[in-house]
Design an enzyme around this catalytic site. Sequence first.
Site, PDB file in Angstrom:
ATOM      1  N   ASP A  28      22.766 -19.351  -4.547  1.00  0.00           N
ATOM      2  CA  ASP A  28      21.360 -18.760  -4.727  1.00  0.00           C
ATOM      3  C   ASP A  28      21.121 -18.498  -6.220  1.00  0.00           C
ATOM      4  O   ASP A  28      21.781 -17.650  -6.762  1.00  0.00           O
ATOM      5  CB  ASP A  28      21.371 -17.557  -3.921  1.00  0.00           C
ATOM      6  CG  ASP A  28      19.827 -17.072  -3.885  1.00  0.00           C
ATOM      7  OD1 ASP A  28      18.929 -17.838  -4.505  1.00  0.00           O
ATOM      8  OD2 ASP A  28      19.568 -15.948  -3.329  1.00  0.00           O
ATOM      9  N   ASP A 123      16.134 -23.235  -4.372  1.00  0.00           N
ATOM     10  CA  ASP A 123      17.156 -22.654  -5.336  1.00  0.00           C
ATOM     11  C   ASP A 123      18.297 -22.149  -4.390  1.00  0.00           C
ATOM     12  O   ASP A 123      19.309 -21.492  -4.970  1.00  0.00           O
ATOM     13  CB  ASP A 123      16.648 -21.362  -5.999  1.00  0.00           C
ATOM     14  CG  ASP A 123      16.786 -20.093  -5.144  1.00  0.00           C
ATOM     15  OD1 ASP A 123      16.289 -20.279  -4.255  1.00  0.00           O
ATOM     16  OD2 ASP A 123      16.788 -19.236  -5.791  1.00  0.00           O
ATOM     17  N   GLU A 124      18.481 -22.714  -3.247  1.00  0.00           N
ATOM     18  CA  GLU A 124      19.519 -22.025  -2.171  1.00  0.00           C
ATOM     19  C   GLU A 124      20.012 -22.897  -1.203  1.00  0.00           C
ATOM     20  O   GLU A 124      19.218 -23.701  -0.811  1.00  0.00           O
ATOM     21  CB  GLU A 124      18.551 -20.972  -1.372  1.00  0.00           C
ATOM     22  CG  GLU A 124      19.401 -19.714  -1.084  1.00  0.00           C
ATOM     23  CD  GLU A 124      18.594 -18.999  -0.313  1.00  0.00           C
ATOM     24  OE1 GLU A 124      18.899 -18.474   0.850  1.00  0.00           O
ATOM     25  OE2 GLU A 124      17.298 -18.786  -0.589  1.00  0.00           O
TER      26      GLU A 124
HETATM   27  N1  DCP Z   1       9.637 -17.206  -3.719  1.00  0.00           N
HETATM   28  C1  DCP Z   1       7.887 -17.186  -3.460  1.00  0.00           C
HETATM   29  N2  DCP Z   1       7.560 -16.235  -2.724  1.00  0.00           N
HETATM   30  C2  DCP Z   1       8.371 -15.263  -2.144  1.00  0.00           C
HETATM   31  C3  DCP Z   1       9.872 -15.423  -2.399  1.00  0.00           C
HETATM   32  C4  DCP Z   1      10.402 -16.374  -3.287  1.00  0.00           C
HETATM   33  O1  DCP Z   1       7.396 -18.176  -4.004  1.00  0.00           O
HETATM   34  N3  DCP Z   1       8.029 -14.358  -1.478  1.00  0.00           N
HETATM   35  C5  DCP Z   1       9.982 -18.517  -4.744  1.00  0.00           C
HETATM   36  C6  DCP Z   1      10.157 -17.925  -5.927  1.00  0.00           C
HETATM   37  C7  DCP Z   1      11.676 -17.937  -6.236  1.00  0.00           C
HETATM   38  C8  DCP Z   1      12.256 -18.703  -5.304  1.00  0.00           C
HETATM   39  O2  DCP Z   1      11.123 -18.856  -4.603  1.00  0.00           O
HETATM   40  O3  DCP Z   1      11.965 -17.855  -7.461  1.00  0.00           O
HETATM   41  C9  DCP Z   1      13.597 -18.674  -4.651  1.00  0.00           C
HETATM   42  O4  DCP Z   1      13.593 -17.165  -3.817  1.00  0.00           O
HETATM   43  P1  DCP Z   1      14.526 -16.102  -3.660  1.00  0.00           P
HETATM   44  O5  DCP Z   1      14.324 -15.116  -2.735  1.00  0.00           O
HETATM   45  O6  DCP Z   1      16.139 -16.747  -3.805  1.00  0.00           O
HETATM   46  O7  DCP Z   1      14.483 -15.347  -5.069  1.00  0.00           O
HETATM   47  P2  DCP Z   1      14.677 -15.452  -6.428  1.00  0.00           P
HETATM   48  O8  DCP Z   1      15.679 -16.699  -6.838  1.00  0.00           O
HETATM   49  O9  DCP Z   1      13.530 -15.453  -7.360  1.00  0.00           O
HETATM   50  O10 DCP Z   1      15.536 -14.164  -6.983  1.00  0.00           O
HETATM   51  P3  DCP Z   1      17.077 -13.789  -6.488  1.00  0.00           P
HETATM   52  O11 DCP Z   1      17.851 -13.382  -7.893  1.00  0.00           O
HETATM   53  O12 DCP Z   1      16.845 -12.457  -5.723  1.00  0.00           O
HETATM   54  O13 DCP Z   1      17.560 -14.797  -5.616  1.00  0.00           O
HETATM   55 MG    MG Z   2      17.249 -17.034  -5.391  1.00  0.00          MG
END
Ligand code: DCP
Ligand code: MG
Length: 383
Positions: A28, A123-124
């Site tokens: 992730d 991203d996951e």
């Molecule tokens: N995303 C979004 N709305 C949300 C959650 C996520 O648009 N409510 C998008 C933005 C993030 C991407 O999806 O960059 C990936 O979600 P993640 O939950 O993996 O969050 P991040 O990668 O941003 O942060 P982390 O470091 O916690 O994984």
């Molecule tokens: Mg993420």
Amino acid sequence: MRDSAAIVDSPYDPCGAAAAPRKVIHCDCDCFYAAVEVRDAPELAGRPVAVGGRPGARGVIATCNYEARAFGVRSAMSSSHALRLCPELVLLPPDFERYRAASRQILAIYRDYTTLVEPLSLDEAYLDVSGVERCRGSATLMAQEIRARIRAEVGITASAGIAPNKFIAKVASDWNKPDGQFVVRPAEVDAFVAALPVGKIFGVGKVTAQRMHRLGAHTCGDLRAWTQAELVAEFGRFGASLHRLCRGVDERPVAPDRVRKSLSVETTYTDDLPDLAACRAALPALAEDFGRRFARLQDAAAVNKAFVKVKFADFSQTTVERAADAPSLALWLNLLDEGHARRARPVRLLGIGVRFAEETDVAGQLALFDEAPVPDGRTGASV
Ligand code: DCP
Ligand code: MG
């Protein structure tokens, strides 16, 4: 008759009742959209950065970097609230093309290690690396190498969890986030899961977690005191999964060819919605959330049905669906009227969604947002 080699090959299961533990990696990326933005504008490094909609126009934060998180800024928070918490926040509009390009590069790295790659969102992904011989067969070393390559080739960081199944690998990838990894070996599963808060279980959201707390269960270990029949009586069909998950058992395979069949969002309400009028009033907010997720779909297949799911206070559930070629609030409202009339009692959960035509070529869709359904308290999109 078994030969001795076969027995030596099965150190975990000399009786042949179950296969050797799998090796699953959950990767992730860290603050993905924000990380891509900072990569492309290095002058932003060290500053609080968020990606999201403009404040005022009901814009929400998609994500933010860890500098912004230190101010309390979070995904799904309104952008205006985020700016109040952190006035110096650099708020950027999303640029999905660059995020998709990064996602494609990352997926290509994963596929260098195994064909068993199941993307969950841009991203996951889960990787099943059982039997993969790279890195001397060590999933821990593979995860390290994959993360190093993402840093070198894509220019952002990722975290990983390594475990015998998907549930534990996903929990573990959060353990040393950002830019870290965490391994749960088969012998450690029991103790690791026993200590987990119930809210970490896939499918247990805020509302169900609160309910478990009221019943005296705070950790997965606490839940083990319940028989399967008791869990089913309390939580419906989900009880059977709960019985396995709280023991760290999750047999779901890493499924590389999942085809997007539907997109939906759902919310469990902290207080039951008392009547149809309250349900109707709740639908526009769900539709708005759905709209955001629908807009993020890449090469979305043709919509051929719309549906509404209603779960009543007694946990009985009904779904009403009808042919449709696009999402429509008016149609969802009609379906809601029909579904609600089937039981006409208070409602704990509402979901809306669309199904996609099946013949559509989905090869390009693997890197879509298809977060697992999050049945409680917040919304999630599902495949
Ligand atoms: N995303 C979004 N709305 C949300 C959650 C996520 O648009 N409510 C998008 C933005 C993030 C991407 O999806 O960059 C990936 O979600 P993640 O939950 O993996 O969050 P991040 O990668 O941003 O942060 P982390 O470091 O916690 O994984
Ligand atoms: Mg993420």
